[in-house]
Design a protein around this motif. Structure first.
Motif, PDB file in Angstrom:
ATOM      1  N   GLY A 174      44.706  40.328  26.209  1.00 46.80           N
ATOM      2  CA  GLY A 174      43.877  41.053  27.162  1.00 46.80           C
ATOM      3  C   GLY A 174      44.165  40.642  28.584  1.00 46.80           C
ATOM      4  O   GLY A 174      45.096  39.887  28.860  1.00 46.80           O
ATOM      5  N   TRP A 175      43.358  41.167  29.497  1.00 46.01           N
ATOM      6  CA  TRP A 175      43.517  40.828  30.905  1.00 46.01           C
ATOM      7  C   TRP A 175      42.527  39.742  31.281  1.00 46.01           C
ATOM      8  O   TRP A 175      41.611  39.416  30.526  1.00 46.01           O
ATOM      9  CB  TRP A 175      43.366  42.060  31.783  1.00 46.01           C
ATOM     10  CG  TRP A 175      42.000  42.713  31.825  1.00 46.01           C
ATOM     11  CD1 TRP A 175      40.928  42.480  31.015  1.00 46.01           C
ATOM     12  CD2 TRP A 175      41.586  43.718  32.738  1.00 46.01           C
ATOM     13  NE1 TRP A 175      39.876  43.274  31.364  1.00 46.01           N
ATOM     14  CE2 TRP A 175      40.246  44.040  32.419  1.00 46.01           C
ATOM     15  CE3 TRP A 175      42.201  44.373  33.798  1.00 46.01           C
ATOM     16  CZ2 TRP A 175      39.524  45.007  33.129  1.00 46.01           C
ATOM     17  CZ3 TRP A 175      41.476  45.328  34.493  1.00 46.01           C
ATOM     18  CH2 TRP A 175      40.166  45.635  34.161  1.00 46.01           C
ATOM     19  N   ASP A 176      42.712  39.178  32.481  1.00 45.77           N
ATOM     20  CA  ASP A 176      41.864  38.082  32.930  1.00 45.77           C
ATOM     21  C   ASP A 176      40.846  38.515  33.976  1.00 45.77           C
ATOM     22  O   ASP A 176      40.115  37.685  34.505  1.00 45.77           O
ATOM     23  CB  ASP A 176      42.729  36.955  33.508  1.00 45.77           C
ATOM     24  CG  ASP A 176      43.598  36.304  32.441  1.00 45.77           C
ATOM     25  OD1 ASP A 176      43.145  36.231  31.286  1.00 45.77           O
ATOM     26  OD2 ASP A 176      44.722  35.883  32.764  1.00 45.77           O
ATOM     27  N   LYS A 177      40.794  39.830  34.283  1.00 44.58           N
ATOM     28  CA  LYS A 177      39.841  40.298  35.287  1.00 44.58           C
ATOM     29  C   LYS A 177      38.409  40.226  34.770  1.00 44.58           C
ATOM     30  O   LYS A 177      37.474  40.023  35.528  1.00 44.58           O
ATOM     31  CB  LYS A 177      40.154  41.740  35.688  1.00 44.58           C
ATOM     32  CG  LYS A 177      41.481  41.927  36.410  1.00 44.58           C
ATOM     33  CD  LYS A 177      41.675  43.396  36.759  1.00 44.58           C
ATOM     34  CE  LYS A 177      43.022  43.666  37.392  1.00 44.58           C
ATOM     35  NZ  LYS A 177      43.215  45.109  37.686  1.00 44.58           N
ATOM     36  N   GLU A 178      38.247  40.466  33.466  1.00 47.08           N
ATOM     37  CA  GLU A 178      36.926  40.451  32.858  1.00 47.08           C
ATOM     38  C   GLU A 178      36.975  39.611  31.592  1.00 47.08           C
ATOM     39  O   GLU A 178      38.019  39.481  30.959  1.00 47.08           O
ATOM     40  CB  GLU A 178      36.467  41.877  32.496  1.00 47.08           C
ATOM     41  CG  GLU A 178      36.302  42.812  33.682  1.00 47.08           C
ATOM     42  CD  GLU A 178      35.028  42.553  34.458  1.00 47.08           C
ATOM     43  OE1 GLU A 178      34.251  41.675  34.042  1.00 47.08           O
ATOM     44  OE2 GLU A 178      34.815  43.222  35.477  1.00 47.08           O
ATOM     45  N   THR A 179      35.839  39.064  31.214  1.00 41.79           N
ATOM     46  CA  THR A 179      35.774  38.284  29.979  1.00 41.79           C
ATOM     47  C   THR A 179      35.100  39.056  28.852  1.00 41.79           C
ATOM     48  O   THR A 179      35.141  38.631  27.709  1.00 41.79           O
ATOM     49  CB  THR A 179      34.995  36.977  30.217  1.00 41.79           C
ATOM     50  OG1 THR A 179      33.678  37.303  30.707  1.00 41.79           O
ATOM     51  CG2 THR A 179      35.709  36.101  31.232  1.00 41.79           C
ATOM     52  N   TRP A 180      34.482  40.198  29.175  1.00 42.01           N
ATOM     53  CA  TRP A 180      33.706  40.910  28.156  1.00 42.01           C
ATOM     54  C   TRP A 180      34.318  42.247  27.758  1.00 42.01           C
ATOM     55  O   TRP A 180      33.792  42.938  26.886  1.00 42.01           O
ATOM     56  CB  TRP A 180      32.276  41.127  28.644  1.00 42.01           C
ATOM     57  CG  TRP A 180      32.185  41.958  29.890  1.00 42.01           C
ATOM     58  CD1 TRP A 180      32.375  41.544  31.171  1.00 42.01           C
ATOM     59  CD2 TRP A 180      31.905  43.351  29.964  1.00 42.01           C
ATOM     60  NE1 TRP A 180      32.229  42.587  32.045  1.00 42.01           N
ATOM     61  CE2 TRP A 180      31.935  43.705  31.336  1.00 42.01           C
ATOM     62  CE3 TRP A 180      31.622  44.334  29.019  1.00 42.01           C
ATOM     63  CZ2 TRP A 180      31.701  45.008  31.766  1.00 42.01           C
ATOM     64  CZ3 TRP A 180      31.394  45.630  29.459  1.00 42.01           C
ATOM     65  CH2 TRP A 180      31.428  45.952  30.816  1.00 42.01           C
ATOM     66  N   CYS A 181      35.417  42.648  28.379  1.00 41.69           N
ATOM     67  CA  CYS A 181      36.087  43.884  27.979  1.00 41.69           C
ATOM     68  C   CYS A 181      37.565  43.770  28.339  1.00 41.69           C
ATOM     69  O   CYS A 181      37.982  42.852  29.042  1.00 41.69           O
ATOM     70  CB  CYS A 181      35.465  45.110  28.650  1.00 41.69           C
ATOM     71  SG  CYS A 181      35.631  45.139  30.452  1.00 41.69           S
ATOM     72  N   GLY A 182      38.365  44.717  27.825  1.00 39.78           N
ATOM     73  CA  GLY A 182      39.788  44.718  28.140  1.00 39.78           C
ATOM     74  C   GLY A 182      40.608  43.757  27.310  1.00 39.78           C
ATOM     75  O   GLY A 182      41.728  43.412  27.696  1.00 39.78           O
ATOM     76  N   SER A 183      40.077  43.315  26.163  1.00 40.15           N
ATOM     77  CA  SER A 183      40.839  42.416  25.300  1.00 40.15           C
ATOM     78  C   SER A 183      40.500  42.708  23.844  1.00 40.15           C
ATOM     79  O   SER A 183      39.533  43.409  23.537  1.00 40.15           O
ATOM     80  CB  SER A 183      40.544  40.948  25.628  1.00 40.15           C
ATOM     81  OG  SER A 183      39.189  40.641  25.379  1.00 40.15           O
TER      82      SER A 183
END
Length: 320
Positions: free
Chosen positions: A276-285
């Motif tokens: 996933g990405w590191d911009k958010e911890t609760w979505c995008g992974s």
């Protein structure tokens, strides 16, 4: 580079406000000849991704972009160069305020007289009002009143553009905003829940999937021990590949990613992979279980490719 879509002014206006009006507008005033869009995926913007509009042929002065969406309204202004070319970028700091749903991007050209007749204003209480030369025409309420489907408000705005004495030219495009999302292509074992990794190269375990995030985003693969949850290492995934819309399945219009893991980096056992990405911890992974097999194949069980490669490296075959 993001997915780019181009379309002509006439085509969109014919869909939105009727062919007869389009012909009248095109004959009466010079308007933007072509508009293109850079978005996360075709017709899709992932929250937190930049969205850019490029235009040509804007020779009537400044251009205004009005963005309507779920619980959202904002205006942006662009000043074309001496050739009439312009661009407007809605940056990540702004798209993070978007909510999932349909968004309308309305490009407004002031027309031949170079003056905007149709405008918008926001009151101190947050009410959004459409005006005609300063006189209120319709009140949309506050941004929180705007629903996931924005068609009714856009139809009202387009009707206002047909009022007597108005020569503003409007252009509308619709995009869907989604939460950043990522999927694995591999199936999961119905009993263990582990990913079923197939591949002919014994030196690699290949993970792949789709995402609605734009290609300029950086994805990270994190490997953790399944028993303890301890992170063992992280790798940066080299690139996100833009979608071509030709693949199978419901995510065929999404971008793709690939991650290749050398199994000799891990002892045999069960692991957790999070991509996933590191911009958010609760979505995008997304997270999945996988296993690096042990040498149990020596008892007659089928040897998987990663296990075979590990055995060859260990020198076991040389001693047999």
């Amino acid at each position: 580079m993001k997915f780019e879509m181009k379309s002509s002014t006439a085509g969109v206006m014919a869909v939105r406000v009727g062919a007869a009006l389009v012909l009248a507008v095109l004959i009466a005033v010079p308007v933007m000849a072509e508009i293109s869009f850079e978005s996360s995926c075709p017709q899709t913007i992932a929250e937190g991704d930049a969205f850019t509009i490029h235009g040509t042929g804007a020779t009537n002065g400044s251009v205004t972009l009005l963005v309507f969406g779920r619980h959202y309204f904002h205006t942006f202004t662009a000043n074309p160069d001496n050739r009439g070319d312009f661009s407007v970028t809605v940056g990540p700091e702004e798209t993070r305020n978007f909510s999932a749903g349909q968004y309308a991007f309305v490009i407004q050209d002031p027309g031949e007289n170079g003056q905007y007749e149709i405008g918008t204003r926001i009151s101190t209480s947050g009410n959004i009002t459409v005006t005609d030369r300063g006189t209120a025409v319709v009140d949309f309420g506050t941004a929180t009143d705007l629903k996931p489907w924005i068609d009714p408000e856009i139809e009202i705005l387009m009707a206002a553009s047909g009022r007597a004495g108005v020569d503003d030219v409007f252009r509308v495009e619709y995009f869907f905003v989604e939460l950043p999302s990522l999927h694995f292509d591999q199936e999961r074992d119905p009993v263990t829940g582990r990913l079923i990794l197939n591949g002919s190269d014994p030196r690699r375990m290949v993970f792949s999937g789709t995402t609605n995030m734009a290609p300029e985003n950086v994805l990270t693969a994190r490997i953790r021990d399944a028993a303890s949850g301890k992170e063992i290492f992280t790798d940066t995934i080299p690139a996100i590949t833009p979608a071509d819309g030709m693949g199978p399945g419901k995510h065929s219009s999404w971008n793709t990613w690939h991650y290749s893991l050398d199994p000799v980096r891990l002892p045999s056992g069960e692991y957790i992979i999070t991509v996933g990405w590191d911009k958010e911890t609760w979505c995008g992974s997304n997270t999945a279980l996988f296993v690096v097999p042990d040498a149990g194949a020596a008892t007659g069980q089928q040897i998987s490719a990663p296990t075979l490669f590990s055995l060859m490296n260990s020198g076991l075959f040389a001693r047999l």
